[in-house]
Motif scaffolding. Structure first.
Motif, PDB file in Angstrom:
ATOM      1  N   MET A  97       0.832  -1.058   0.667  1.00  0.00           N
ATOM      2  CA  MET A  97       0.060   0.131  -0.437  1.00  0.00           C
ATOM      3  C   MET A  97       0.682   1.426   0.261  1.00  0.00           C
ATOM      4  N   PRO A  98       0.368   2.106  -1.190  1.00  0.00           N
ATOM      5  CA  PRO A  98       1.167   3.729  -0.875  1.00  0.00           C
ATOM      6  C   PRO A  98       0.852   4.157   0.781  1.00  0.00           C
ATOM      7  N   ASP A  99       2.262   4.948   0.270  1.00  0.00           N
ATOM      8  CA  ASP A  99       2.327   6.205   1.295  1.00  0.00           C
ATOM      9  C   ASP A  99       1.174   7.375   1.477  1.00  0.00           C
ATOM     10  N   ARG A 100       0.187   7.328   1.623  1.00  0.00           N
ATOM     11  CA  ARG A 100      -1.577   8.439   1.464  1.00  0.00           C
ATOM     12  C   ARG A 100      -1.303   9.880   2.308  1.00  0.00           C
ATOM     13  N   THR A 101       0.544   9.770   3.151  1.00  0.00           N
ATOM     14  CA  THR A 101       0.459  10.812   3.380  1.00  0.00           C
ATOM     15  C   THR A 101       1.254  11.853   2.868  1.00  0.00           C
ATOM     16  N   ASN A 102       2.182  11.264   2.016  1.00  0.00           N
ATOM     17  CA  ASN A 102       3.140  12.186   0.912  1.00  0.00           C
ATOM     18  C   ASN A 102       1.971  13.218  -0.254  1.00  0.00           C
ATOM     19  N   ALA A 103       2.638  14.217  -0.788  1.00  0.00           N
ATOM     20  CA  ALA A 103       2.083  15.296  -1.198  1.00  0.00           C
ATOM     21  C   ALA A 103       1.660  14.748  -2.758  1.00  0.00           C
ATOM     22  N   ALA A 134     -11.163  25.635  15.906  1.00  0.00           N
ATOM     23  CA  ALA A 134     -12.051  24.991  16.567  1.00  0.00           C
ATOM     24  C   ALA A 134     -12.684  23.789  15.311  1.00  0.00           C
ATOM     25  N   TRP A 135     -13.012  24.842  14.195  1.00  0.00           N
ATOM     26  CA  TRP A 135     -13.924  23.879  13.087  1.00  0.00           C
ATOM     27  C   TRP A 135     -12.778  23.480  12.005  1.00  0.00           C
ATOM     28  N   GLU A 136     -11.829  23.579  12.314  1.00  0.00           N
ATOM     29  CA  GLU A 136     -10.794  22.479  11.786  1.00  0.00           C
ATOM     30  C   GLU A 136     -10.574  21.227  12.376  1.00  0.00           C
ATOM     31  N   ALA A 137     -11.099  21.188  13.564  1.00  0.00           N
ATOM     32  CA  ALA A 137     -10.455  20.544  14.777  1.00  0.00           C
ATOM     33  C   ALA A 137     -11.816  19.681  13.933  1.00  0.00           C
ATOM     34  N   ALA A 138     -13.295  20.161  14.415  1.00  0.00           N
ATOM     35  CA  ALA A 138     -14.289  19.637  14.378  1.00  0.00           C
ATOM     36  C   ALA A 138     -14.463  18.859  13.134  1.00  0.00           C
ATOM     37  N   ALA A 139     -13.699  19.351  11.704  1.00  0.00           N
ATOM     38  CA  ALA A 139     -13.699  18.557  11.031  1.00  0.00           C
ATOM     39  C   ALA A 139     -12.863  17.563  10.719  1.00  0.00           C
ATOM     40  N   GLU A 140     -11.990  17.446  10.818  1.00  0.00           N
ATOM     41  CA  GLU A 140     -11.528  16.186  10.807  1.00  0.00           C
ATOM     42  C   GLU A 140     -12.342  15.113  12.384  1.00  0.00           C
ATOM     43  N   GLU A 141     -12.382  15.546  12.736  1.00  0.00           N
ATOM     44  CA  GLU A 141     -13.757  14.729  13.466  1.00  0.00           C
ATOM     45  C   GLU A 141     -14.553  13.823  12.799  1.00  0.00           C
ATOM     46  N   VAL A 142     -15.236  14.869  11.633  1.00  0.00           N
ATOM     47  CA  VAL A 142     -16.562  14.622  11.441  1.00  0.00           C
ATOM     48  C   VAL A 142     -15.969  13.692  10.492  1.00  0.00           C
ATOM     49  N   LEU A 143     -14.867  13.863   9.035  1.00  0.00           N
ATOM     50  CA  LEU A 143     -14.466  12.866   8.478  1.00  0.00           C
ATOM     51  C   LEU A 143     -13.506  11.326   8.751  1.00  0.00           C
ATOM     52  N   ALA A 144     -12.736  11.328   9.963  1.00  0.00           N
ATOM     53  CA  ALA A 144     -12.436  10.582  10.514  1.00  0.00           C
ATOM     54  C   ALA A 144     -13.662   9.450  10.388  1.00  0.00           C
ATOM     55  N   ALA A 145     -14.782  10.118  10.674  1.00  0.00           N
ATOM     56  CA  ALA A 145     -16.403   9.327  11.238  1.00  0.00           C
ATOM     57  C   ALA A 145     -16.010   8.312  10.299  1.00  0.00           C
ATOM     58  N   LEU A 146     -15.587   8.761   8.877  1.00  0.00           N
ATOM     59  CA  LEU A 146     -17.036   8.027   7.645  1.00  0.00           C
ATOM     60  C   LEU A 146     -15.154   6.914   6.890  1.00  0.00           C
ATOM     61  N   ASP A 147     -14.107   6.728   7.883  1.00  0.00           N
ATOM     62  CA  ASP A 147     -12.881   5.625   7.865  1.00  0.00           C
ATOM     63  C   ASP A 147     -13.358   5.047   6.803  1.00  0.00           C
ATOM     64  N   PRO A 148     -13.340   5.020   5.857  1.00  0.00           N
ATOM     65  CA  PRO A 148     -13.620   3.441   4.697  1.00  0.00           C
ATOM     66  C   PRO A 148     -13.726   2.813   5.197  1.00  0.00           C
ATOM     67  N   GLY A 149     -11.984   2.277   5.428  1.00  0.00           N
ATOM     68  CA  GLY A 149     -10.979   1.380   5.543  1.00  0.00           C
ATOM     69  C   GLY A 149     -10.113   0.820   4.396  1.00  0.00           C
ATOM     70  N   PRO A 150      -9.880  -0.200   3.634  1.00  0.00           N
ATOM     71  CA  PRO A 150      -9.116   0.115   2.770  1.00  0.00           C
ATOM     72  C   PRO A 150      -9.178   0.089   0.990  1.00  0.00           C
ATOM     73  N   ASP A 151      -8.954   0.535   0.781  1.00  0.00           N
ATOM     74  CA  ASP A 151      -9.322   0.873  -0.892  1.00  0.00           C
ATOM     75  C   ASP A 151      -8.023   0.877  -2.017  1.00  0.00           C
ATOM     76  N   GLU A 152      -7.854  -0.406  -2.400  1.00  0.00           N
ATOM     77  CA  GLU A 152      -6.950  -0.357  -3.001  1.00  0.00           C
ATOM     78  C   GLU A 152      -6.990   0.468  -4.944  1.00  0.00           C
ATOM     79  N   ARG A 153      -8.401   1.124  -4.968  1.00  0.00           N
ATOM     80  CA  ARG A 153      -8.374   1.541  -5.958  1.00  0.00           C
ATOM     81  C   ARG A 153      -7.865   3.163  -6.093  1.00  0.00           C
ATOM     82  N   TYR A 154      -8.263   3.154  -4.943  1.00  0.00           N
ATOM     83  CA  TYR A 154      -7.900   4.429  -4.716  1.00  0.00           C
ATOM     84  C   TYR A 154      -6.215   5.058  -4.211  1.00  0.00           C
ATOM     85  N   ASP A 155      -5.624   3.963  -3.496  1.00  0.00           N
ATOM     86  CA  ASP A 155      -4.095   4.082  -2.977  1.00  0.00           C
ATOM     87  C   ASP A 155      -3.552   4.477  -4.892  1.00  0.00           C
ATOM     88  N   GLU A 156      -4.423   3.536  -5.628  1.00  0.00           N
ATOM     89  CA  GLU A 156      -3.535   3.594  -7.203  1.00  0.00           C
ATOM     90  C   GLU A 156      -3.497   4.709  -7.453  1.00  0.00           C
TER      91      GLU A 156
END
Length: 280
Positions: free
Chosen positions: A1-7, A156-178
């Motif tokens: 799996m590629p590093d998803r944190t690269n630019a 505070a808004w940015e922190a809340a946005a991260e909480e909102v989006l992190a809650a959606l974590d769909p798990g591994p997605d090989e096509r997205y990694d590609e």
């Protein structure tokens, strides 16, 4: 799996950035670890213009979309009435916004394909559009981000946005990694000038790349590659490039200046010679 944190995106594309900085304040902040697989960064925009004055912000399109809360005396055209939290999809044309009065925008900039990977929705649903965020994300989560008191506190808004989006974590997605791997290659190697070269580098067909990018990004790989190369051209001109335009064109993948001039003018609105002449 590629590093998803690269630019996987650039900060280029802003036309005449020195002029923009005289009219508004733009700041970017890195995404937190919890959302970094899908989010490139947070950004903040603020302006306070005198009565009767306006400024048109001009940005070349990126293969990314944004989730924003927009608090302004003059809402931009295209924002659904009554909605302060919106999703703006990939724009295949230059993105111009006329700013008036006073305002502030807090935004989450997704990685190419990041919002589709989080939601499972086809990127065509918001390509070249600004839509109510509740049509993409769960309404209770959007209501939280629309709270005016929260929008008054950017951190505070940015922190809340991260909480909102992190809650959606769909798990591994090989096509997205590609998709991320391909985009990373496009950014890292300016010598890659055709989709065929990119496909060969990744050991896949151009047709597969076209299908992946259509679903996740909302624009084809040829379009994405061309936009990145145009960003490189504009950045060079804004940085004071003083060589010939023919050399600049060839360096970034155009085989003749006439073709380069047509592409540049169609996207930027003026010829490369005129753009360089207006450099601040």
């Amino acid at each position: 799996m590629p590093d998803r944190t690269n630019a996987t995106a650039t900060t280029g594309g802003v036309l005449r950035p020195d002029e923009l900085a005289r009219h508004l304040a733009l700041a970017r902040r890195p995404a937190g670890d919890a959302v970094a697989p899908w989010v490139e960064n947070h950004w903040r925009l603020a302006w306070d213009l005198p009565p009767g004055r306006s400024y048109v912000s001009e940005v070349l399109p990126h293969p990314t979309c944004s989730l924003t809360v927009e608090v302004t005396t003059h809402p931009r055209p295209g924002v659904p009435p009554g909605e302060s939290v919106v999703v703006t999809g990939v724009s295949t044309r230059r993105f111009d916004v006329e700013l008036r009065g006073r305002g502030r925008v807090l935004g989450v900039r997704f990685r190419p394909g990041g919002l589709t990977a989080l939601t499972g929705l086809d990127a065509a649903a918001w390509a070249d559009r600004t839509v109510a965020a509740r049509s993409v994300l769960p309404a209770p989560l959007v209501d939280r981000l629309a709270d005016p008191a929260l929008a008054d506190d950017p951190d505070a808004w940015e922190a809340a946005a991260e909480e909102v989006l992190a809650a959606l974590d769909p798990g591994p997605d090989e096509r997205y990694d590609e998709v991320l791997a391909v985009v990373g290659t496009m950014l890292a190697d300016p010598a890659l000038l055709t989709v065929g070269e990119v496909a060969q580098r990744h050991g896949c067909s151009t047709r597969r790349l076209q299908r992946l990018f259509a679903h996740y990004v909302g624009a084809g790989p040829k379009w994405v590659l061309a936009r990145y190369r145009m960003h490189d051209v504009v950045d060079a001109l804004d940085a004071g490039y003083d060589g010939t335009l023919t050399d600049l064109a060839v360096r970034h993948g155009w085989y003749d200046q006439a073709h380069f001039t047509r592409d540049f003018t169609a996207l930027v609105g003026v010829t490369p010679g005129r753009y360089r002449g207006r450099r601040s």
